[in-house]
Design a protein around this motif. Sequence first.
Motif, PDB file in Angstrom:
ATOM      1  N   CYS A  73       0.832  -1.199   0.000  1.00  0.00           N
ATOM      2  CA  CYS A  73       0.000   0.000   0.000  1.00  0.00           C
ATOM      3  C   CYS A  73       0.871   1.256   0.000  1.00  0.00           C
ATOM      4  O   CYS A  73       0.607   2.216  -0.735  1.00  0.00           O
ATOM      5  CB  CYS A  73      -0.931  -0.018   1.205  1.00  0.00           C
ATOM      6  SG  CYS A  73      -2.137   1.323   1.233  1.00  0.00           S
ATOM      7  N   ALA A  74       1.928   1.235   0.824  1.00  0.00           N
ATOM      8  CA  ALA A  74       2.845   2.375   0.876  1.00  0.00           C
ATOM      9  C   ALA A  74       3.565   2.577  -0.459  1.00  0.00           C
ATOM     10  O   ALA A  74       3.924   3.695  -0.827  1.00  0.00           O
ATOM     11  CB  ALA A  74       3.859   2.187   2.005  1.00  0.00           C
ATOM     12  N   GLU A  75       3.760   1.474  -1.206  1.00  0.00           N
ATOM     13  CA  GLU A  75       4.440   1.534  -2.495  1.00  0.00           C
ATOM     14  C   GLU A  75       3.476   1.809  -3.653  1.00  0.00           C
ATOM     15  O   GLU A  75       3.909   1.953  -4.801  1.00  0.00           O
ATOM     16  CB  GLU A  75       5.159   0.199  -2.754  1.00  0.00           C
ATOM     17  CG  GLU A  75       6.299  -0.092  -1.800  1.00  0.00           C
ATOM     18  CD  GLU A  75       7.543   0.693  -2.158  1.00  0.00           C
ATOM     19  OE1 GLU A  75       7.976   0.635  -3.318  1.00  0.00           O
ATOM     20  OE2 GLU A  75       8.075   1.386  -1.262  1.00  0.00           O
ATOM     21  N   GLY A  76       2.178   1.834  -3.348  1.00  0.00           N
ATOM     22  CA  GLY A  76       1.195   2.026  -4.411  1.00  0.00           C
ATOM     23  C   GLY A  76       1.039   0.811  -5.305  1.00  0.00           C
ATOM     24  O   GLY A  76       0.743   0.939  -6.496  1.00  0.00           O
ATOM     25  N   ARG A  77       1.249  -0.365  -4.739  1.00  0.00           N
ATOM     26  CA  ARG A  77       1.165  -1.606  -5.505  1.00  0.00           C
ATOM     27  C   ARG A  77       0.103  -2.533  -4.930  1.00  0.00           C
ATOM     28  O   ARG A  77      -0.408  -2.309  -3.838  1.00  0.00           O
ATOM     29  CB  ARG A  77       2.513  -2.348  -5.503  1.00  0.00           C
ATOM     30  CG  ARG A  77       3.629  -1.638  -6.246  1.00  0.00           C
ATOM     31  CD  ARG A  77       4.949  -2.343  -6.026  1.00  0.00           C
ATOM     32  NE  ARG A  77       6.033  -1.761  -6.810  1.00  0.00           N
ATOM     33  CZ  ARG A  77       6.441  -2.230  -7.974  1.00  0.00           C
ATOM     34  NH1 ARG A  77       5.839  -3.291  -8.509  1.00  0.00           N
ATOM     35  NH2 ARG A  77       7.432  -1.655  -8.636  1.00  0.00           N
ATOM     36  N   MET A  78      -0.192  -3.598  -5.698  1.00  0.00           N
ATOM     37  CA  MET A  78      -1.116  -4.632  -5.249  1.00  0.00           C
ATOM     38  C   MET A  78      -0.460  -5.991  -5.451  1.00  0.00           C
ATOM     39  O   MET A  78       0.644  -6.091  -6.001  1.00  0.00           O
ATOM     40  CB  MET A  78      -2.435  -4.511  -6.007  1.00  0.00           C
ATOM     41  CG  MET A  78      -3.206  -3.244  -5.627  1.00  0.00           C
ATOM     42  SD  MET A  78      -4.628  -2.921  -6.690  1.00  0.00           S
ATOM     43  CE  MET A  78      -3.807  -2.443  -8.215  1.00  0.00           C
ATOM     44  N   LEU A  79      -1.129  -7.036  -4.999  1.00  0.00           N
ATOM     45  CA  LEU A  79      -0.529  -8.365  -5.040  1.00  0.00           C
ATOM     46  C   LEU A  79      -0.153  -8.789  -6.455  1.00  0.00           C
ATOM     47  O   LEU A  79       0.877  -9.433  -6.670  1.00  0.00           O
ATOM     48  CB  LEU A  79      -1.485  -9.395  -4.430  1.00  0.00           C
ATOM     49  CG  LEU A  79      -1.637  -9.334  -2.903  1.00  0.00           C
ATOM     50  CD1 LEU A  79      -2.731 -10.282  -2.438  1.00  0.00           C
ATOM     51  CD2 LEU A  79      -0.315  -9.669  -2.207  1.00  0.00           C
ATOM     52  N   ASN A  80      -0.977  -8.418  -7.433  1.00  0.00           N
ATOM     53  CA  ASN A  80      -0.665  -8.785  -8.816  1.00  0.00           C
ATOM     54  C   ASN A  80       0.530  -8.028  -9.367  1.00  0.00           C
ATOM     55  O   ASN A  80       1.050  -8.365 -10.428  1.00  0.00           O
ATOM     56  CB  ASN A  80      -1.883  -8.558  -9.714  1.00  0.00           C
ATOM     57  CG  ASN A  80      -2.624  -9.863  -9.983  1.00  0.00           C
ATOM     58  OD1 ASN A  80      -1.994 -10.872 -10.272  1.00  0.00           O
ATOM     59  ND2 ASN A  80      -3.932  -9.838  -9.860  1.00  0.00           N
ATOM     60  N   ASP A  81       0.970  -6.981  -8.658  1.00  0.00           N
ATOM     61  CA  ASP A  81       2.132  -6.211  -9.097  1.00  0.00           C
ATOM     62  C   ASP A  81       3.445  -6.791  -8.579  1.00  0.00           C
ATOM     63  O   ASP A  81       4.520  -6.307  -8.951  1.00  0.00           O
ATOM     64  CB  ASP A  81       2.021  -4.758  -8.614  1.00  0.00           C
ATOM     65  CG  ASP A  81       0.810  -4.046  -9.174  1.00  0.00           C
ATOM     66  OD1 ASP A  81       0.444  -4.330 -10.327  1.00  0.00           O
ATOM     67  OD2 ASP A  81       0.226  -3.211  -8.454  1.00  0.00           O
ATOM     68  N   VAL A  82       3.365  -7.775  -7.694  1.00  0.00           N
ATOM     69  CA  VAL A  82       4.578  -8.307  -7.077  1.00  0.00           C
ATOM     70  C   VAL A  82       5.339  -9.165  -8.081  1.00  0.00           C
ATOM     71  O   VAL A  82       4.870 -10.232  -8.490  1.00  0.00           O
ATOM     72  CB  VAL A  82       4.250  -9.121  -5.803  1.00  0.00           C
ATOM     73  CG1 VAL A  82       5.541  -9.684  -5.201  1.00  0.00           C
ATOM     74  CG2 VAL A  82       3.525  -8.253  -4.787  1.00  0.00           C
ATOM     75  N   ASP A  83       6.497  -8.677  -8.506  1.00  0.00           N
ATOM     76  CA  ASP A  83       7.371  -9.462  -9.370  1.00  0.00           C
ATOM     77  C   ASP A  83       8.668  -9.751  -8.619  1.00  0.00           C
ATOM     78  O   ASP A  83       8.796  -9.438  -7.434  1.00  0.00           O
ATOM     79  CB  ASP A  83       7.644  -8.729 -10.685  1.00  0.00           C
ATOM     80  CG  ASP A  83       8.200  -7.321 -10.461  1.00  0.00           C
ATOM     81  OD1 ASP A  83       8.693  -7.027  -9.346  1.00  0.00           O
ATOM     82  OD2 ASP A  83       8.139  -6.500 -11.399  1.00  0.00           O
ATOM     83  N   ARG A  84       9.631 -10.314  -9.293  1.00  0.00           N
ATOM     84  CA  ARG A  84      10.881 -10.704  -8.620  1.00  0.00           C
ATOM     85  C   ARG A  84      11.601  -9.481  -8.060  1.00  0.00           C
ATOM     86  O   ARG A  84      12.136  -9.520  -6.953  1.00  0.00           O
ATOM     87  CB  ARG A  84      11.788 -11.457  -9.596  1.00  0.00           C
ATOM     88  CG  ARG A  84      13.078 -11.952  -8.955  1.00  0.00           C
ATOM     89  CD  ARG A  84      12.780 -12.979  -7.872  1.00  0.00           C
ATOM     90  NE  ARG A  84      13.952 -13.279  -7.076  1.00  0.00           N
ATOM     91  CZ  ARG A  84      14.323 -12.603  -6.007  1.00  0.00           C
ATOM     92  NH1 ARG A  84      13.638 -11.539  -5.604  1.00  0.00           N
ATOM     93  NH2 ARG A  84      15.382 -12.971  -5.320  1.00  0.00           N
ATOM     94  N   HIS A  85      11.618  -8.377  -8.785  1.00  0.00           N
ATOM     95  CA  HIS A  85      12.293  -7.167  -8.317  1.00  0.00           C
ATOM     96  C   HIS A  85      11.575  -6.615  -7.083  1.00  0.00           C
ATOM     97  O   HIS A  85      12.221  -6.211  -6.106  1.00  0.00           O
ATOM     98  CB  HIS A  85      12.318  -6.114  -9.431  1.00  0.00           C
ATOM     99  CG  HIS A  85      12.885  -4.799  -8.999  1.00  0.00           C
ATOM    100  ND1 HIS A  85      14.225  -4.635  -8.672  1.00  0.00           N
ATOM    101  CD2 HIS A  85      12.300  -3.581  -8.817  1.00  0.00           C
ATOM    102  CE1 HIS A  85      14.435  -3.382  -8.313  1.00  0.00           C
ATOM    103  NE2 HIS A  85      13.291  -2.727  -8.398  1.00  0.00           N
TER     104      HIS A  85
END
Length: 394
Positions: A73-85
């Motif tokens: 949430c702090a990064e402005g991302r969601m679970l589907n945005d989680v990649d290796r980086h």
Amino acid sequence: MKEPKPTVPAPRRLADTNLVGELHALPSSVGKVRINADSDVEAVTHWLAEYSESPQTLRAYRREAERLLLWLCAEGRMLNDVDRHCLSRFEDFLADPQPRTQWVGPTKPRHHPEWRPMRGPLSPASRRQSLIILQGMFSWLVEAGWVEYNPFRLMRDKSRRLNNQTLQVERYFEQPLWAWFWRWLHRPLPNAHPRAHFERARQQIIFAFAYLLAPRISEMAAAKMGDFYRREGRWWWHVVGKGDKLAHVPVPDDFFIYLTEWRKTLGLPPQPEHQEATPLLRALDGKRAIGDNQLYRLIRACFKDAAKALEDEEGSPAYIAALQSATPHWLRHTAITHQAQAGVSLRYLAESARHARLETTSRYLHTEAHQWHDEQQRHRLAALYPLASSPDKV
């Protein structure tokens, strides 16, 4: 004129309405969604519900999932945005959570305004455990059709980073430190208030229970007097443990020395009655049970007091640090490790610890490391350099 302190954003929890809204997102998976969820938080809540019958596991898994969701949430991302980086950056965050004032704080109830999701940077072992839990969560979410893939599968060194089974347990009290702590716990309390004597008796039964029977903290809090019963002249402990597994564990004779004293403090007969349904560990009124969180805080407070006492005695800095950082689960590690050092066989050690796999129990065996150290002493300098045969003391 002093500048006002910057406002620290209030931490959020999985149940916060705003957080659910911010993490609202339809899944991008090409497959069919198999759970009734409208946000990442709701999807993760479905996963956590699978562990509703194992309170300790549920709490541990919720903690790790919550950290990840709050960070996303702090990064402005969601679970589907989680990649290796993204996963690599999250690992770095666990090792050094910044800004610290937003993420790190003392142990507080979850509704307290000073609650924070972390107590401090996670050790390598804790980071590894966090990744193991989150890998399982992503696998479940893939099967549920909520996310497209599991980013943990992209880890090149996954087997090394996520394999906890081959590592020895390190979070336990060494024998000399435990011996000191046990003696400290039995120091007299001259002219103390009756409440202090009650609290000392409660500490002694708590630590005797933890050390001699290696229970999990939830099992300690839930224990009843009638869980200790006699069969064919021998005492056993009846326990429903992790995963609702029923077990009957042999009770060492030493435990009854402390149980008898504790029952005397409570004004009860020396031995438990058949199916006595009253709680083993009790609040200051001597009647009410104490919950997991209260028991956790009691044990941690005792460790802190012991650390202060050892510091006043100018004891080993390493031992002081161990007491300061120890959690109640260290007691289970200590109990199993010391049983192994006392010569209890692996088979019975696993039965008492109630481990499903012998590999888990074998992590408590330090014998091989000791033998290796002894063997290494064959490699000497003494024959060439006489001074090496009499090293200075440290």
